[in-house]
Design a protein around this motif. Sequence first.
Motif, mmCIF file in Angstrom:
data_model
loop_
_atom_site.group_PDB
_atom_site.id
_atom_site.type_symbol
_atom_site.label_atom_id
_atom_site.label_comp_id
_atom_site.label_asym_id
_atom_site.label_seq_id
_atom_site.Cartn_x
_atom_site.Cartn_y
_atom_site.Cartn_z
ATOM 1 N N LEU A 22 52.458 48.292 53.429
ATOM 2 C CA LEU A 22 52.939 47.912 52.100
ATOM 3 C C LEU A 22 51.992 48.407 51.009
ATOM 4 N N HIS A 23 50.706 48.204 51.196
ATOM 5 C CA HIS A 23 49.730 48.653 50.198
ATOM 6 C C HIS A 23 49.788 50.169 50.009
ATOM 7 N N ARG A 24 49.848 50.903 51.118
ATOM 8 C CA ARG A 24 49.900 52.379 51.025
ATOM 9 C C ARG A 24 51.191 52.864 50.383
ATOM 10 N N ALA A 25 52.319 52.260 50.776
ATOM 11 C CA ALA A 25 53.611 52.694 50.260
ATOM 12 C C ALA A 25 53.775 52.369 48.771
ATOM 13 N N TYR A 26 53.165 51.293 48.319
ATOM 14 C CA TYR A 26 53.295 50.883 46.920
ATOM 15 C C TYR A 26 52.162 51.423 46.038
ATOM 16 N N ARG A 27 51.253 52.203 46.611
ATOM 17 C CA ARG A 27 50.101 52.712 45.842
ATOM 18 C C ARG A 27 50.546 53.509 44.617
ATOM 19 N N ARG A 28 51.575 54.361 44.763
ATOM 20 C CA ARG A 28 52.048 55.151 43.620
ATOM 21 C C ARG A 28 52.464 54.227 42.476
ATOM 22 N N TRP B 106 71.824 36.187 39.067
ATOM 23 C CA TRP B 106 72.597 36.988 40.020
ATOM 24 C C TRP B 106 72.275 36.595 41.459
ATOM 25 N N TYR B 107 70.994 36.416 41.762
ATOM 26 C CA TYR B 107 70.590 36.040 43.120
ATOM 27 C C TYR B 107 71.123 34.653 43.513
ATOM 28 N N ASP B 108 71.351 33.800 42.529
ATOM 29 C CA ASP B 108 71.824 32.448 42.821
ATOM 30 C C ASP B 108 73.324 32.391 43.142
ATOM 31 N N ARG B 109 74.018 33.495 42.994
ATOM 32 C CA ARG B 109 75.460 33.529 43.326
ATOM 33 C C ARG B 109 75.622 33.459 44.839
ATOM 34 N N GLN B 110 76.574 32.683 45.301
ATOM 35 C CA GLN B 110 76.700 32.432 46.733
ATOM 36 C C GLN B 110 77.167 33.633 47.537
ATOM 37 N N GLU B 111 77.694 34.671 46.907
ATOM 38 C CA GLU B 111 78.134 35.847 47.660
ATOM 39 C C GLU B 111 77.093 36.969 47.677
ATOM 40 N N VAL B 112 75.904 36.722 47.134
ATOM 41 C CA VAL B 112 74.895 37.777 47.001
ATOM 42 C C VAL B 112 73.786 37.625 48.038
ATOM 43 N N ALA B 113 73.611 38.666 48.842
ATOM 44 C CA ALA B 113 72.451 38.795 49.737
ATOM 45 C C ALA B 113 71.448 39.688 49.009
ATOM 46 N N SER B 114 70.240 39.781 49.549
ATOM 47 C CA SER B 114 69.248 40.621 48.863
ATOM 48 C C SER B 114 68.312 41.284 49.857
ATOM 49 N N LEU B 115 67.584 42.258 49.335
ATOM 50 C CA LEU B 115 66.545 42.931 50.102
ATOM 51 C C LEU B 115 65.276 42.952 49.272
ATOM 52 N N ALA B 116 64.156 43.025 49.976
ATOM 53 C CA ALA B 116 62.853 43.018 49.307
ATOM 54 C C ALA B 116 61.831 43.671 50.231
ATOM 55 N N GLN B 117 60.612 43.765 49.742
ATOM 56 C CA GLN B 117 59.470 44.236 50.536
ATOM 57 C C GLN B 117 59.847 45.487 51.340
ATOM 58 N N PHE B 118 60.404 46.459 50.635
ATOM 59 C CA PHE B 118 60.952 47.683 51.202
ATOM 60 C C PHE B 118 59.889 48.771 51.079
ATOM 61 N N ALA B 119 59.492 49.340 52.203
ATOM 62 C CA ALA B 119 58.417 50.335 52.176
ATOM 63 C C ALA B 119 58.568 51.345 53.306
ATOM 64 N N VAL B 120 58.182 52.576 53.007
ATOM 65 C CA VAL B 120 58.115 53.648 53.994
ATOM 66 C C VAL B 120 56.756 54.320 53.833
ATOM 67 N N ASP B 121 56.131 54.641 54.961
ATOM 68 C CA ASP B 121 54.856 55.344 54.948
ATOM 69 C C ASP B 121 54.950 56.538 53.991
ATOM 70 N N PRO B 122 53.988 56.702 53.092
ATOM 71 C CA PRO B 122 54.050 57.804 52.126
ATOM 72 C C PRO B 122 54.243 59.181 52.773
ATOM 73 N N ASP B 123 53.700 59.400 53.964
ATOM 74 C CA ASP B 123 53.868 60.685 54.635
ATOM 75 C C ASP B 123 55.280 60.915 55.149
ATOM 76 N N LEU B 124 56.089 59.862 55.204
ATOM 77 C CA LEU B 124 57.456 59.963 55.730
ATOM 78 C C LEU B 124 58.520 59.760 54.658
ATOM 79 N N GLN B 125 58.100 59.548 53.414
ATOM 80 C CA GLN B 125 59.068 59.324 52.348
ATOM 81 C C GLN B 125 59.881 60.591 52.085
#
Length: 178
Positions: free
Chosen positions: A29-35, A88-107
Amino acid sequence: MQTNEVSDGPTVIRPLLPTDSIADLTDLLHRAYRRLADMGLRYMATHQSEEVTRERIAQGTCLVALQDGRICGTILFRNPQQTSGCRWYDRQEVASLAQFAVDPDLQAQGLGLRLLRQVEVMALRAGAGEIALDTAEPATHLVAWYTRLGYRFVEHARWSHTNYRSVILSKALSDAAA
């Protein structure tokens, strides 16, 4: 292979296991979010501790991508019952995603898209009508990428742990299934 694993050659996507290293996940996470940190954006993932990583993954279903046994990508899926925090997140039909990261060398090689598509399928199976995410408004490259993938702007939000205004982007799952 377990039914909840998705493999494409040397890369496997599966749920995080108790035996997976939280230290390695936090480092990714730290490496992927460094940019983003270099842009002056204080995303939680730019600096979070291993304990915060544990707390965040407990909020949903954490998927990891592995190559040669090494964690090289991750995404956190929250079903509609686990998604909250803004109008928006509080709506009962809404799912969510977070903490999304890919190794910088594989982006920019398709791994992020595979992770994203996997959580879109999970959201559909969970009965959600929409899947949403938030990102920093100044991260225009991310906003543009999500927009190209069919996500649309729905509102702004301010989180106490960030130093920027977030955009909430959402995608109708009928669009995701197409």
